[in-house]
Write a protein that holds these residues in place. Sequence first.
Motif, mmCIF file in Angstrom:
data_model
loop_
_atom_site.group_PDB
_atom_site.id
_atom_site.type_symbol
_atom_site.label_atom_id
_atom_site.label_comp_id
_atom_site.label_asym_id
_atom_site.label_seq_id
_atom_site.Cartn_x
_atom_site.Cartn_y
_atom_site.Cartn_z
ATOM 1 N N LYS A 49 0.788 -1.241 0.000
ATOM 2 C CA LYS A 49 0.000 0.000 0.000
ATOM 3 C C LYS A 49 0.818 1.289 0.000
ATOM 4 O O LYS A 49 0.512 2.224 0.738
ATOM 5 N N GLY A 50 1.873 1.303 -0.763
ATOM 6 C CA GLY A 50 2.640 2.535 -0.916
ATOM 7 C C GLY A 50 3.515 2.900 0.263
ATOM 8 O O GLY A 50 4.027 4.007 0.344
ATOM 9 N N HIS A 69 1.841 -1.968 -4.846
ATOM 10 C CA HIS A 69 2.668 -0.776 -5.079
ATOM 11 C C HIS A 69 3.460 -0.411 -3.825
ATOM 12 O O HIS A 69 2.934 -0.442 -2.719
ATOM 13 N N ASN A 88 3.991 -0.715 -8.868
ATOM 14 C CA ASN A 88 4.816 0.482 -9.075
ATOM 15 C C ASN A 88 5.652 0.757 -7.832
ATOM 16 O O ASN A 88 5.323 0.292 -6.747
#
Lengths: 240, 299
Positions: A49-50, A69, A88
């Motif tokens: 979750k980033g 991500h 990403n």
Amino acid sequence: MSNTSTVRAEKGTMKTIDLASETVTDLNHALHEQANEMTIEEWEVLNPKGHHNLAVGVDQKLKIDIHGHAGYYCAGMNKEAEITIHGNVGQGVAENMMSGKVHVKGDASSAAAATAHGGLLVIEGNAGSRCGISMKGANIVVKGSVGHMSCFMGQAGALVVCGDAGDALGDSLYETHIYVKGSVKSLGADCIEKEMRQEHLDELTSLLDQAGFDDDPKAFTRYGSARQLYNFKVDNAGAY
Amino acid sequence: MCGIVGLYLKNPAMEDKLGELFAPMLIAMTDRGPDSAGFAVYGDAVDDGVKLTLRHEDESFDWAALAKSVETDLSTKVDWFQNSKVAVFKVDLDAEIVEKYLEENHAEVLIMSSGKSIEILKEVGLPERIVDMFKLDQMKGSHIIGHTRMATESAVTMAGSHPFSTGLDLCLVHNGSLSNHNRLRMELERDGIKFDTENDSEVAAGYLTHRLQQGDSLNQALEHALKDLDGFFTFTIGTKDGFAVVRDPIACKPAVIAETDDYVAMASEYQALTTLPGIENAKVWEPEPSTIYVWERDK
């Protein structure tokens, strides 16, 4: 340290860390505990979750899969580990990597592999600005395009771009080899197009192969340093 | 460092949940900006007249009395409600008339925003506190932009918090720092733009106000901003019908955008987008430097 480590991990041992219930500190502690003695070889990280700083400072031949991500500095300072991000990544993926491999399945934000000394960074998507800034020996292979100021002050290693490069590629470049298949928006100061000799084709072929990309090495153009900014020129004294 | 978040709903069926979707986005950017927070929400538009967001330091301020005096003195009707230290006034008159009246007769009341649908709410404190204070999670609307501030260029005050109003239904949030804000402020003041703080972002807002007054479209104003503003910035600009995002040519300040069939969301960091429905399959990308992105619904 890792050179002297004993490999005790049995094949197939795997640990899952779910960041929905555990913290980034928990994850990194667990990975660092493997530095002296590897007991678990394969790691899986869920729900990133980033979050920033995932799997940083790993110092062991671990295989780490991050599913989702990731945020900033993912796989930073990596030594030996093979880290795959199925998504990403934010700024500074594999920054200051020493060895090993970091593989991004999606896009990477700016400053990918900044100052990295060794190892291989593969990006299947695009990379943002300043990809490979001040890189010191790592290799970077990007399937897509890279943003502006990529390879700024690159000292050693190679940057391979299968897509296009943005403005000011290789500005103030030292000895990093740059190979671009697509267009280059503009070259930075002291970066020039150079002849592709057999040794460069061999290097490029090997890097594309390691990254698992089937692009034709002959379709690339090589860029390098004109070596005009290495030393202070007395003629320029008036400019200061 | 500061945090920016924005959410624009393409799917009108989600408008009842705008605040509920947005509150966790704002709170997720606490690490980037714990000093103060604010947001501009667009919805509940008035067809005629103007909607003003007003603020008074005293929470027990007599808004009913103010509404009454506006009604009596301007011979109009005021529809109003209070939310913490602010009140939203809907008045069936031109913005200019009501603003002038308030400035001349009730200078103790601050005009936070004016337009057809905008409401700007901001305070000093942790984003979570601001969310609770204004009951953000219950708000409805078509789009919303927000900011969490870590002050670098000027004091931590309500007035120095974002968003900054830049005209009717327009506002700006900023992550970065401007280098030429003092000179620019002097020039803008000469042209009649008023500033309340020493804040650099307020200068960016004042600059846009000035350009728009000169007849620029929003796009033209932002094109000019890219030339005239020196420094680092990611701006998000709220408009009546949507929002715009622009980054400086160097693009040091982060921004990420996610788009699905239902919404366009932007944030300084991807972390702030992870609570949105369908984010796993959203198209996620970073806006290019010196490029103006605009999402607006058909008027």
